[in-house]
Design an enzyme around this catalytic site. Structure first.
Site, mmCIF file in Angstrom:
data_model
loop_
_atom_site.group_PDB
_atom_site.id
_atom_site.type_symbol
_atom_site.label_atom_id
_atom_site.label_comp_id
_atom_site.label_asym_id
_atom_site.label_seq_id
_atom_site.Cartn_x
_atom_site.Cartn_y
_atom_site.Cartn_z
ATOM 1 C CG ASP A 207 -1.677 -1.334 1.400
ATOM 2 O OD1 ASP A 207 -2.471 -1.496 0.534
ATOM 3 O OD2 ASP A 207 -1.408 -2.054 2.023
ATOM 4 C CG HIS B 149 -3.208 -5.196 3.559
ATOM 5 N ND1 HIS B 149 -2.911 -4.307 2.384
ATOM 6 C CD2 HIS B 149 -3.726 -6.328 3.081
ATOM 7 C CE1 HIS B 149 -3.048 -5.049 1.353
ATOM 8 N NE2 HIS B 149 -3.784 -6.366 1.601
HETATM 9 P P1 NAX Z 1 -2.377 -18.080 -3.669
HETATM 10 O O1 NAX Z 1 -3.720 -18.604 -3.553
HETATM 11 O O2 NAX Z 1 -1.708 -18.283 -5.195
HETATM 12 O O3 NAX Z 1 -1.304 -18.874 -2.878
HETATM 13 C C1 NAX Z 1 -1.324 -19.132 -1.420
HETATM 14 C C2 NAX Z 1 -0.994 -20.620 -1.288
HETATM 15 O O4 NAX Z 1 -0.997 -20.632 0.229
HETATM 16 C C3 NAX Z 1 -1.476 -21.695 -1.880
HETATM 17 O O5 NAX Z 1 -0.297 -22.411 -2.764
HETATM 18 C C4 NAX Z 1 -2.148 -22.562 -0.889
HETATM 19 O O6 NAX Z 1 -2.029 -23.966 -1.053
HETATM 20 C C5 NAX Z 1 -1.028 -22.040 0.350
HETATM 21 N N1 NAX Z 1 -1.603 -22.241 1.751
HETATM 22 C C6 NAX Z 1 -2.952 -22.395 2.149
HETATM 23 N N2 NAX Z 1 -3.014 -22.729 3.429
HETATM 24 C C7 NAX Z 1 -1.698 -23.105 3.858
HETATM 25 C C8 NAX Z 1 -1.055 -23.230 5.045
HETATM 26 N N3 NAX Z 1 -1.931 -23.497 6.269
HETATM 27 N N4 NAX Z 1 0.147 -23.487 5.084
HETATM 28 C C9 NAX Z 1 0.986 -23.257 4.049
HETATM 29 N N5 NAX Z 1 0.351 -22.922 2.897
HETATM 30 C C10 NAX Z 1 -0.858 -22.768 2.821
HETATM 31 O O7 NAX Z 1 -2.312 -16.708 -3.197
HETATM 32 P P2 NAX Z 1 -1.291 -15.692 -3.274
HETATM 33 O O8 NAX Z 1 -1.871 -14.723 -4.715
HETATM 34 O O9 NAX Z 1 -0.042 -16.123 -3.590
HETATM 35 O O10 NAX Z 1 -1.585 -14.578 -2.162
HETATM 36 C C11 NAX Z 1 -1.440 -15.167 -0.886
HETATM 37 C C12 NAX Z 1 -1.835 -14.185 0.329
HETATM 38 O O11 NAX Z 1 -1.465 -12.893 0.179
HETATM 39 C C13 NAX Z 1 -3.172 -13.985 0.080
HETATM 40 O O12 NAX Z 1 -3.937 -14.359 1.179
HETATM 41 C C14 NAX Z 1 -3.782 -12.540 -0.359
HETATM 42 O O13 NAX Z 1 -4.985 -12.298 -0.291
HETATM 43 C C15 NAX Z 1 -2.579 -12.020 0.314
HETATM 44 N N6 NAX Z 1 -2.078 -10.698 -0.205
HETATM 45 C C16 NAX Z 1 -1.729 -9.746 0.558
HETATM 46 C C17 NAX Z 1 -1.316 -8.717 0.325
HETATM 47 C C18 NAX Z 1 -0.799 -7.506 1.276
HETATM 48 O O14 NAX Z 1 -0.581 -6.425 0.725
HETATM 49 N N7 NAX Z 1 -0.616 -7.811 2.405
HETATM 50 C C19 NAX Z 1 -1.498 -8.140 -1.174
HETATM 51 C C20 NAX Z 1 -1.248 -9.393 -2.106
HETATM 52 C C21 NAX Z 1 -2.363 -10.331 -1.614
HETATM 53 O O15 NAX Z 1 -3.668 -10.311 -1.874
#
Ligand code: NAX
Length: 328
Positions: free
Chosen positions: A159, A187
């Site tokens: 952000d 966020h």
């Molecule tokens: P993806 O869905 O591509 O990847 C997430 C991965 O986490 C998947 O491979 C899933 O299998 C894995 N996962 C789920 N549960 C798990 C656990 N208990 N232990 C280990 N791995 C686990 O999502 P992606 O685009 O990589 O985003 C990841 C996270 O970042 C999401 O929650 C998303 O909302 C968040 N974000 C946060 C941002 C921020 O600025 N704070 C911005 C970008 C993003 O939206």
């Protein structure tokens, strides 16, 4: 010493990590002379995909990457880790209620908090990127009673970076001329990007831009809703920019912030600026010797006060919700 630093990353087969892991392994996190050991956590069904990512890491032949371990057991993956980037989270699926989302993530972040508490190195720093990032960090922190609270942060650097570029483009200056940006609060769409302490080439940004209508009708909503705009344009959520922000937050937390500037970090509140103690809220922070401090003494006018109060109220609601679910 040049012993490898152990870096844990969760959600390692996901789209953010497809950028993040390569940045870490190339030296962007800890510099060009510090070897790293990657510890990658995924859920069982994603381990095969993660093996493919590890093959690609191998194929980069990164000189600083001393080893890579993968697994689906947090207690093993987090063993002895110095830095933990908690990226993996449960996304909101169609029809999912907000309480279901908090509960699903609660299960993940209680378990990971406990595993870090029992197995991480004494100096561990934990940064949560997975959403809802602030409240997930609160859950992990509360479930890790032996780790000092100030070692738990959540990511608002994306952000922050988004806001820097919006200001630079509006003023027609290179982004490096924009300093002292602050994201306050959560966020989420309630976050408050604060232009009133921002500087453009050392001058107050609000005065240089002198356009309150732009601030309220353009700047704030553009930064607050940027995530949705990326999804709309790209058909997928921000990944490379989120990875970049995750690297920059952790890098600055370890190596320090630039002299004469600050960054935005979501950290456990000590009550500064009227934010209730314990909420993980974004503040202007500086870092020296691996320890952050919240910048003190900024004047907050009525406009900013209202915006900060609103985003902090949302954080308090999320805290109350996870408390009533027994997660903290
Ligand atoms: P993806 O869905 O591509 O990847 C997430 C991965 O986490 C998947 O491979 C899933 O299998 C894995 N996962 C789920 N549960 C798990 C656990 N208990 N232990 C280990 N791995 C686990 O999502 P992606 O685009 O990589 O985003 C990841 C996270 O970042 C999401 O929650 C998303 O909302 C968040 N974000 C946060 C941002 C921020 O600025 N704070 C911005 C970008 C993003 O939206």
């Amino acid at each position: 010493s040049n012993a490898p630093v152990k870096v844990a990353v969760t959600g390692a087969a996901g789209q953010i990590c497809y950028s993040l892991l390569f940045r870490i392994a190339s030296g962007a996190l800890l510099g060009p002379t510090q070897p790293v050991e990657l510890r990658l956590l995924e859920i069982t069904p994603a381990l095969k995909a993660l093996e493919g990512v590890v093959m690609e890491l191998d194929d980069c032949a990164f000189p600083l990457l001393s080893s890579v371990e993968i697994g689906d057991d947090a207690t093993q993956v987090f063993d002895g880790v110095n830095l933990a980037m908690l990226v993996g989270a449960r996304p909101r699926s169609k029809g999912m209620e907000r309480s279901d989302l908090l509960e699903a993530n609660g299960a993940i972040f209680t378990a990971q908090g406990k595993a870090l508490n029992d197995h991480a190195a004494d100096d561990v720093k934990v940064l949560v990127t997975g959403n809802p990032a602030n409240t997930n960090a609160l859950i992990a922190m509360t479930n890790a009673p032996d780790i000092p609270h100030h070692r738990f942060n959540a990511l608002t650097r994306l952000d922050h970076n988004r806001a820097l570029t919006q200001v630079a483009q509006k003023a027609g200056v290179p982004v490096a001329e924009v300093t002292h940006m602050t994201i306050w609060g959560n966020h989420s769409a309630t976050q408050y990007p604060d232009l009133f302490h921002t500087e453009i080439s050392g001058r107050n940004a609000a005065e240089v831009i002198d356009d309150q209508a732009w601030v309220e009708q353009d700047f704030l909503p553009t930064v607050q809703k940027r995530g949705a705009a990326i999804i709309e344009a790209r058909g997928a959520s921000s990944a490379a920019s989120a990875a970049n922000a995750t690297v920059e937050h952790m890098r600055d937390w370890v190596t320090g912030t630039p002299e004469g500037d600050w960054i935005s970090m979501a950290v456990p509140s000590d009550g500064s600026y009227g934010v209730p103690e314990g909420l993980i809220s974004s503040f202007p922070c500086t870092v020296t010797d691996g320890e952050y401090s919240i910048v003190q003494g900024l004047e907050i006018d009525d406009f900013s006060r209202g915006k900060i109060d609103a985003t902090v109220a949302e954080l308090a609601e999320e805290r109350d919700a996870v408390r009533s679910l027994g997660l903290i």
